[in-house]
Design a protein around this motif. Sequence first.
Motif, mmCIF file in Angstrom:
data_model
loop_
_atom_site.group_PDB
_atom_site.id
_atom_site.type_symbol
_atom_site.label_atom_id
_atom_site.label_comp_id
_atom_site.label_asym_id
_atom_site.label_seq_id
_atom_site.Cartn_x
_atom_site.Cartn_y
_atom_site.Cartn_z
ATOM 1 N N LEU A 177 49.476 -36.407 78.315
ATOM 2 C CA LEU A 177 48.736 -37.622 78.666
ATOM 3 C C LEU A 177 47.238 -37.437 78.490
ATOM 4 O O LEU A 177 46.542 -38.357 78.052
ATOM 5 C CB LEU A 177 49.044 -38.014 80.115
ATOM 6 C CG LEU A 177 48.369 -39.305 80.612
ATOM 7 C CD1 LEU A 177 48.914 -40.521 79.862
ATOM 8 C CD2 LEU A 177 48.577 -39.482 82.111
ATOM 9 N N GLY A 178 46.730 -36.249 78.818
ATOM 10 C CA GLY A 178 45.293 -36.042 78.819
ATOM 11 C C GLY A 178 44.660 -35.967 77.445
ATOM 12 O O GLY A 178 43.551 -36.478 77.238
ATOM 13 N N THR A 179 45.348 -35.348 76.485
ATOM 14 C CA THR A 179 44.718 -35.184 75.170
ATOM 15 C C THR A 179 44.492 -36.521 74.448
ATOM 16 O O THR A 179 43.408 -36.713 73.876
ATOM 17 C CB THR A 179 45.545 -34.218 74.298
ATOM 18 O OG1 THR A 179 46.932 -34.617 74.305
ATOM 19 C CG2 THR A 179 45.441 -32.800 74.823
ATOM 20 N N PRO A 180 45.448 -37.471 74.455
ATOM 21 C CA PRO A 180 45.127 -38.758 73.813
ATOM 22 C C PRO A 180 44.000 -39.498 74.517
ATOM 23 O O PRO A 180 43.176 -40.161 73.859
ATOM 24 C CB PRO A 180 46.452 -39.537 73.897
ATOM 25 C CG PRO A 180 47.511 -38.509 74.080
ATOM 26 C CD PRO A 180 46.858 -37.423 74.878
ATOM 27 N N ILE A 181 43.946 -39.389 75.850
ATOM 28 C CA ILE A 181 42.867 -40.057 76.580
ATOM 29 C C ILE A 181 41.523 -39.414 76.251
ATOM 30 O O ILE A 181 40.509 -40.107 76.079
ATOM 31 C CB ILE A 181 43.134 -40.019 78.098
ATOM 32 C CG1 ILE A 181 44.376 -40.852 78.435
ATOM 33 C CG2 ILE A 181 41.930 -40.539 78.873
ATOM 34 C CD1 ILE A 181 44.749 -40.836 79.904
ATOM 35 N N ALA A 182 41.487 -38.089 76.144
ATOM 36 C CA ALA A 182 40.241 -37.414 75.769
ATOM 37 C C ALA A 182 39.795 -37.827 74.378
ATOM 38 O O ALA A 182 38.593 -37.993 74.119
ATOM 39 C CB ALA A 182 40.428 -35.896 75.843
ATOM 40 N N ALA A 183 40.753 -37.985 73.466
ATOM 41 C CA ALA A 183 40.418 -38.444 72.116
ATOM 42 C C ALA A 183 39.807 -39.838 72.167
ATOM 43 O O ALA A 183 38.834 -40.133 71.449
ATOM 44 C CB ALA A 183 41.670 -38.438 71.244
ATOM 45 N N TRP A 261 53.523 -35.708 71.887
ATOM 46 C CA TRP A 261 52.355 -36.361 72.468
ATOM 47 C C TRP A 261 51.152 -35.417 72.492
ATOM 48 O O TRP A 261 50.033 -35.803 72.155
ATOM 49 C CB TRP A 261 52.659 -36.829 73.888
ATOM 50 C CG TRP A 261 53.228 -38.208 73.983
ATOM 51 C CD1 TRP A 261 54.535 -38.561 74.174
ATOM 52 C CD2 TRP A 261 52.505 -39.447 73.906
ATOM 53 N NE1 TRP A 261 54.678 -39.933 74.213
ATOM 54 C CE2 TRP A 261 53.444 -40.496 74.058
ATOM 55 C CE3 TRP A 261 51.167 -39.763 73.728
ATOM 56 C CZ2 TRP A 261 53.071 -41.843 74.031
ATOM 57 C CZ3 TRP A 261 50.790 -41.102 73.699
ATOM 58 C CH2 TRP A 261 51.741 -42.119 73.849
ATOM 59 N N THR A 262 51.387 -34.173 72.890
ATOM 60 C CA THR A 262 50.295 -33.203 72.954
ATOM 61 C C THR A 262 49.740 -32.909 71.568
ATOM 62 O O THR A 262 48.517 -32.881 71.365
ATOM 63 C CB THR A 262 50.778 -31.898 73.606
ATOM 64 O OG1 THR A 262 51.322 -32.190 74.900
ATOM 65 C CG2 THR A 262 49.633 -30.910 73.745
ATOM 66 N N GLY A 263 50.630 -32.691 70.597
ATOM 67 C CA GLY A 263 50.182 -32.413 69.239
ATOM 68 C C GLY A 263 49.402 -33.571 68.648
ATOM 69 O O GLY A 263 48.354 -33.375 68.010
ATOM 70 N N ALA A 264 49.897 -34.793 68.872
ATOM 71 C CA ALA A 264 49.190 -35.971 68.372
ATOM 72 C C ALA A 264 47.840 -36.125 69.060
ATOM 73 O O ALA A 264 46.834 -36.474 68.427
ATOM 74 C CB ALA A 264 50.037 -37.223 68.587
ATOM 75 N N LEU A 268 44.190 -36.134 67.250
ATOM 76 C CA LEU A 268 43.243 -37.234 67.438
ATOM 77 C C LEU A 268 41.922 -36.719 68.003
ATOM 78 O O LEU A 268 40.851 -37.214 67.635
ATOM 79 C CB LEU A 268 43.845 -38.285 68.367
ATOM 80 C CG LEU A 268 44.965 -39.145 67.775
ATOM 81 C CD1 LEU A 268 45.595 -40.021 68.853
ATOM 82 C CD2 LEU A 268 44.430 -40.012 66.636
ATOM 83 N N MET A 269 41.988 -35.750 68.892
ATOM 84 C CA MET A 269 40.753 -35.170 69.437
ATOM 85 C C MET A 269 39.915 -34.541 68.334
ATOM 86 O O MET A 269 38.690 -34.703 68.306
ATOM 87 C CB MET A 269 41.088 -34.132 70.507
ATOM 88 C CG MET A 269 41.542 -34.689 71.834
ATOM 89 S SD MET A 269 41.839 -33.367 73.048
ATOM 90 C CE MET A 269 40.168 -32.730 73.261
ATOM 91 N N ARG A 270 40.547 -33.803 67.439
ATOM 92 C CA ARG A 270 39.807 -33.196 66.336
ATOM 93 C C ARG A 270 39.079 -34.268 65.532
ATOM 94 O O ARG A 270 37.919 -34.090 65.135
ATOM 95 C CB ARG A 270 40.758 -32.423 65.435
ATOM 96 C CG ARG A 270 41.356 -31.171 66.055
ATOM 97 C CD ARG A 270 42.440 -30.626 65.155
ATOM 98 N NE ARG A 270 43.059 -29.418 65.684
ATOM 99 C CZ ARG A 270 44.190 -28.906 65.227
ATOM 100 N NH1 ARG A 270 44.833 -29.498 64.228
ATOM 101 N NH2 ARG A 270 44.692 -27.807 65.760
#
Length: 279
Positions: A177-183, A261-264, A268-270
Amino acid sequence: MAADTPTSSTASSDTPAIGRRRPTPGWRRVLSAYLARYRHLWKASVTTSVLTPLAFLGAMGLGLGTLVDDGTGDLGAATSYLAFVAPGILAASTAQIAASESTFPVMGDFRWDKTNHAALATPLTVNEMVHGWVAWLAVRLTPTALPFVVVMAVASLLESPIGVLALPVAVLGGLALGTPIAAYTATQETEETFTVIFRMIVLPLFLFSGTMFPADQLPGVVHAIVAVAPIYHAAALARALALDTVEPAAAALHLAVLVAWTGAGIALMRRTFTRRLIT
């Protein structure tokens, strides 16, 4: 002969260094920086990260649970409402902390403190910054989830030793959940939309992702929407581990969705971090 003899400088450059320390990977330097900063802030986060979720667990499991246990509700393999709700709140609370860490702190590193811009002036790359932040988030979420697992073990809510694996599952759910939101945060100039994220996404997922009642009781359309959310899969897998009801196919599906979800989110963050810092 003298001309053919290598000088000491040439010999030292051609000879592999013995005992020379390898440089620390960039992502580990980023992680170390976050940990150093957190040493001064961890006391202020204890209430929201640990005590409040544990109090909520007590209120829902012991308070509301006494009413639910007297009814005829179907809780699956759970012998009590507390045994059912504990893994769900573990996963949902960890995801909430992940969402919180992925909004205001990330924006602060871009806009207010300019930490990311300063880091980019060093030999660090954007990818190393992203990977270091992801590692930091995993470390940050672990002490949030750990007290839940300890309480569940002390209260005999873990039906087998594999129940302790609910801890890494909850952390993975937080990353999912956190990585897409950070992106997404990296694309924003103000924090105005964060309220919408918490009220329209995080809170509904907390309530309807099978955390406090079986998700299959939801209407078909709502269940279909919830079933793609990270919290749903983290809660379902954590509950199966805690109750020792793991089905290999279902567990593989839950794990695959969380990893996807984490990989995506990292991908997206990159992209968004690069656009914010370089282009």
